[in-house]
Write a protein that holds these residues in place. Structure first.
Motif, PDB file in Angstrom:
ATOM      1  N   MET A 186      -6.844 -15.222   4.512  1.00 62.18           N
ATOM      2  CA  MET A 186      -7.736 -16.073   3.712  1.00 62.18           C
ATOM      3  C   MET A 186      -8.625 -15.178   2.855  1.00 62.18           C
ATOM      4  SD  MET A 186      -7.220 -19.344   4.087  1.00 62.18           S
ATOM      5  CE  MET A 186      -8.775 -20.083   3.610  1.00 62.18           C
ATOM      6  N   SER A 187      -8.009 -14.429   1.977  1.00 63.08           N
ATOM      7  CA  SER A 187      -8.729 -13.449   1.172  1.00 63.08           C
ATOM      8  C   SER A 187      -8.000 -13.254  -0.147  1.00 63.08           C
ATOM      9  CB  SER A 187      -8.840 -12.118   1.925  1.00 63.08           C
ATOM     10  OG  SER A 187      -7.555 -11.618   2.240  1.00 63.08           O
ATOM     11  N   HIS A 188      -8.669 -12.604  -1.076  1.00 60.36           N
ATOM     12  CA  HIS A 188      -8.042 -12.278  -2.358  1.00 60.36           C
ATOM     13  C   HIS A 188      -7.285 -10.962  -2.293  1.00 60.36           C
ATOM     14  CE1 HIS A 188     -11.566 -14.883  -3.433  1.00 60.36           C
ATOM     15  NE2 HIS A 188     -10.582 -15.531  -4.027  1.00 60.36           N
ATOM     16  N   LEU A 189      -7.628 -10.137  -1.324  1.00 60.97           N
ATOM     17  CA  LEU A 189      -6.920  -8.879  -1.101  1.00 60.97           C
ATOM     18  C   LEU A 189      -6.894  -8.620   0.387  1.00 60.97           C
ATOM     19  CD1 LEU A 189      -5.747  -6.168  -2.428  1.00 60.97           C
ATOM     20  CD2 LEU A 189      -7.984  -5.214  -1.876  1.00 60.97           C
ATOM     21  N   CYS A 190      -5.695  -8.442   0.933  1.00 58.74           N
ATOM     22  CA  CYS A 190      -5.533  -8.094   2.345  1.00 58.74           C
ATOM     23  C   CYS A 190      -4.877  -6.717   2.412  1.00 58.74           C
ATOM     24  CB  CYS A 190      -4.680  -9.134   3.067  1.00 58.74           C
ATOM     25  SG  CYS A 190      -4.492  -8.805   4.847  1.00 58.74           S
ATOM     26  N   VAL A 191      -5.540  -5.791   3.115  1.00 60.64           N
ATOM     27  CA  VAL A 191      -5.077  -4.406   3.230  1.00 60.64           C
ATOM     28  C   VAL A 191      -4.714  -4.148   4.688  1.00 60.64           C
ATOM     29  CG1 VAL A 191      -5.681  -1.985   2.846  1.00 60.64           C
ATOM     30  CG2 VAL A 191      -6.665  -3.760   1.386  1.00 60.64           C
ATOM     31  N   LEU A 192      -3.589  -3.473   4.916  1.00 59.15           N
ATOM     32  CA  LEU A 192      -3.163  -3.114   6.265  1.00 59.15           C
ATOM     33  C   LEU A 192      -2.983  -1.608   6.346  1.00 59.15           C
ATOM     34  CD1 LEU A 192      -0.730  -4.936   8.587  1.00 59.15           C
ATOM     35  CD2 LEU A 192      -0.265  -2.545   8.097  1.00 59.15           C
ATOM     36  N   VAL A 193      -3.522  -0.992   7.418  1.00 59.91           N
ATOM     37  CA  VAL A 193      -3.398   0.447   7.608  1.00 59.91           C
ATOM     38  C   VAL A 193      -2.135   0.734   8.407  1.00 59.91           C
ATOM     39  CG1 VAL A 193      -4.464   2.541   8.503  1.00 59.91           C
ATOM     40  CG2 VAL A 193      -5.894   0.735   7.527  1.00 59.91           C
ATOM     41  N   GLU A 194      -1.210   1.453   7.787  1.00 56.93           N
ATOM     42  CA  GLU A 194       0.072   1.751   8.416  1.00 56.93           C
ATOM     43  C   GLU A 194      -0.129   2.594   9.673  1.00 56.93           C
ATOM     44  OE1 GLU A 194       4.536   3.274   7.127  1.00 56.93           O
ATOM     45  OE2 GLU A 194       2.836   3.538   5.756  1.00 56.93           O
ATOM     46  N   GLY A 195       0.589   2.212  10.728  1.00 54.41           N
ATOM     47  CA  GLY A 195       0.545   2.975  11.967  1.00 54.41           C
ATOM     48  C   GLY A 195      -0.473   2.479  12.964  1.00 54.41           C
ATOM     49  N   GLY A 237      -2.398   4.408   4.073  1.00 48.28           N
ATOM     50  CA  GLY A 237      -2.087   5.385   5.104  1.00 48.28           C
ATOM     51  C   GLY A 237      -3.206   5.701   6.062  1.00 48.28           C
ATOM     52  N   SER A 238      -4.424   5.263   5.784  1.00 46.12           N
ATOM     53  CA  SER A 238      -5.546   5.600   6.651  1.00 46.12           C
ATOM     54  C   SER A 238      -6.679   4.603   6.430  1.00 46.12           C
ATOM     55  CB  SER A 238      -6.049   7.012   6.341  1.00 46.12           C
ATOM     56  OG  SER A 238      -6.626   7.061   5.037  1.00 46.12           O
ATOM     57  N   GLU A 239      -7.627   4.607   7.376  1.00 44.08           N
ATOM     58  CA  GLU A 239      -8.789   3.750   7.210  1.00 44.08           C
ATOM     59  C   GLU A 239      -9.612   4.177   5.998  1.00 44.08           C
ATOM     60  OE1 GLU A 239     -10.911   2.169  10.637  1.00 44.08           O
ATOM     61  OE2 GLU A 239      -9.610   3.361  11.949  1.00 44.08           O
ATOM     62  N   ALA A 240      -9.714   5.481   5.772  1.00 44.04           N
ATOM     63  CA  ALA A 240     -10.460   5.967   4.604  1.00 44.04           C
ATOM     64  C   ALA A 240      -9.841   5.455   3.321  1.00 44.04           C
ATOM     65  CB  ALA A 240     -10.493   7.497   4.612  1.00 44.04           C
ATOM     66  N   GLU A 241      -8.501   5.429   3.256  1.00 41.87           N
ATOM     67  CA  GLU A 241      -7.834   4.907   2.067  1.00 41.87           C
ATOM     68  C   GLU A 241      -8.075   3.404   1.928  1.00 41.87           C
ATOM     69  OE1 GLU A 241      -3.392   4.732  -0.026  1.00 41.87           O
ATOM     70  OE2 GLU A 241      -3.670   5.801   1.874  1.00 41.87           O
TER      71      GLU A 241
END
Length: 518
Positions: A186-195, A237-241
């Motif tokens: 429920m967002s305009h952008l959903c980001v997933l951290v691989e791994g 690739g990371s939380e920082a990214e």
């Protein structure tokens, strides 16, 4: 000298310190061992230094001695407050997985509701850092509570409303299931951290019981699953990214629908004419070209932001023209030239985003129509393609089109609204029609070819005649396309257009003409 209320002030400090311990040393160590930051480390990494103003830090579950003294304290597993991201004020809500794995039986539902209300009523972007279920907790909690209930998602009216009011960004920073998964999308952008991040409706134990599938968390909802699922816009690739992507995305958008997108000074010359554009598109129509050099040559240097990355050949992104944010539709010929069901979904998402937050749209058109064949039919591509075209036609924001190569079929016809003012230019490489000539000659001239003594020679003659007719200059003579330009002029033309586009945007301020859906 000790003040009248010093004891209570000291108690505030003690309880705050207890809250900052989160789930305790062992749970924090377990979080780090899994390669994940704690909730408070995440907020520190994301927010501008010293800008986080926490609300409800004292909320949680206390155990008391017989004389009423606090013996132990477990904080609620949701942290909420306001912060600044690159100077902009946002509402921030974050799950604490070290306390009962983010489940709702360790939460205070009012804190999640407050995050939504803060964003909606104060007109500021909302960032959700999600890890855990965020739902009803374990079955064991039923025995502890002594009753069950008819489910209602806390504050869901606000969650729905915010999609049409303020930018909402979600990040999947660990296993995200149930209500947590619903909040993520429920967002305009959903980001997933691989791994470390996974997104699923229900976790492996319930899936195993209900379906017999024996899957790990990664197999069920990891990056490999969601690269094309459409549930996640970006995989990083990371939380920082992830935090960098969140801040970059918000930089293109206004704080709310009552504001214009932020225009920033651009050091890039609006009249820059990149020589690469003159030879970008091969004369041989069967040969592809690289999309990235096209984007870099047209838009402000370093400004291109990839949006819905599951669209296959359909590229969707954000960028700037002379500092002005715009939405970008294009095609990556190395991934195909037809619009798939997933590509149509990506187009719909971007167009709705731009309509909601008043970003003009630029189409770098190379669209050979909807995907054909059994695979496309089984995916319902035509309905999803028609939905994308409907989004394009419903959008009121100014649009511009540069026809780079192909415009064919329903997909090509609908990639811009050809029944309204769309500022349009074509490159000499432009090629258009109801369907590609190469695929229709044999059918259209079948009788002549079957009767010919030398069908191959006749076919070559027909192709030569049609090549003359399909010249973009013939279309320009009839004003079927307004201008055919030197490709190197593209950036200057669009930078000139975008200033006109931004002059009319104030008329569109406010909520979109239809409520945005996830």
């Amino acid at each position: 000298m000790t003040g009248e209320w010093q004891a209570e002030v000291d108690e505030i400090a003690r309880r705050r310190e207890l809250a900052h311990r989160m789930g305790g040393e062992a749970k924090v160590a377990r979080q780090h061992a899994a390669g994940r930051l704690t909730v408070r480390e995440r907020i520190e990494a994301l927010a501008d230094p010293g800008s986080f103003d926490e609300i409800g830090v004292l909320a949680g579950f206390g155990q008391y001695t017989s004389d009423g003294e606090l013996a132990s304290f477990t904080p609620a597993n949701f942290v909420v407050g306001t912060a600044r991201l690159d100077g902009r004020r946002v509402a921030l809500g974050a799950d604490d997985f070290t306390v009962r794995g983010g489940a709702a039986d360790a939460a205070i539902a009012g804190k999640q509701v407050l995050a939504e209300r803060l964003a909606g009523e104060l007109g500021m972007p909302l960032v959700r850092l999600i890890e855990g279920t965020g739902g009803g907790g374990s079955v064991k909690s039923l025995e502890d509570s002594g009753f069950t209930y008819v489910p209602a998602n806390p504050g869901w009216d606000l969650v729905v409303d915010n999609l049409s009011a303020v930018p909402v960004v979600s990040a999947c920073l660990g296993p995200v299931a149930g209500l947590g998964a619903a909040r993520a999308v429920m967002s305009h952008l959903c980001v997933l951290v691989e791994g470390i991040g996974q997104l699923f409706v229900a976790g492996p134990p319930l899936v195993r019981h209900a379906t017999g599938e024996d899957l790990s968390k990664e197999e069920l909802g990891g990056a490999a699953v969601h690269r094309r699922s459409g549930a996640v816009e970006r995989i990083v690739g990371s939380e920082a990214e992830a935090f960098a992507v969140i801040k970059a995305f918000l930089s293109y958008l206004p704080s709310n629908v009552d504001s214009l997108p932020p225009v920033v000074p651009s050091p890039d010359d609006p009249a820059r004419a990149d020589e690469v554009l003159l030879s970008l598109v091969p004369r041989n129509r069967r040969k592809p070209y690289r999309l990235r050099p096209l984007l870099d040559a047209v838009f402000d240097a370093g400004s291109v932001f990839d949006y819905a990355c599951y669209g296959g050949s359909a590229y969707t992104g954000l960028a700037r023209l002379d500092g002005h944010p715009v939405g970008v539709l294009a095609t990556d010929p190395y991934r195909g030239v037809t619009l798939t069901a997933e590509g149509a979904d990506a187009v719909t998402r971007l167009v709705d985003l731009c309509e909601t937050f008043h970003l003009p749209l630029v189409s770098l058109t190379d669209q050979a129509g909807m995907v054909i064949g059994s695979a496309g039919e089984q995916r319902g591509s035509i309905r999803r393609g028609a939905r994308a075209i409907t989004a394009v036609y419903q959008a009121r924001v100014p649009s511009a089109e540069v026809i780079v190569r192909r415009v064919f079929g329903v997909g090509g016809a609908g990639i811009t609204n050809r029944h309204r003012l769309v500022r349009r230019w074509a490159w000499p490489s432009g090629d258009w029609g109801s369907l590609p000539v190469e695929g229709g000659i044999e059918a259209a001239y079948r009788a002549e070819l079957e009767a010919a003594e030398n069908p191959e020679r006749l076919l070559a003659e027909i192709r030569e005649r049609l090549d003359a007719v399909r010249s973009p200059f013939r279309t320009a003579e009839r004003f079927g396309v307004e201008d055919v330009i030197d490709p190197r002029e593209t950036r200057a033309r669009l930078c000139d257009w975008v200033t006109d586009a931004y002059r009319v945007l104030p008329k569109l301020l406010g909520r979109p003409s239809f409520g945005m859906r996830p």
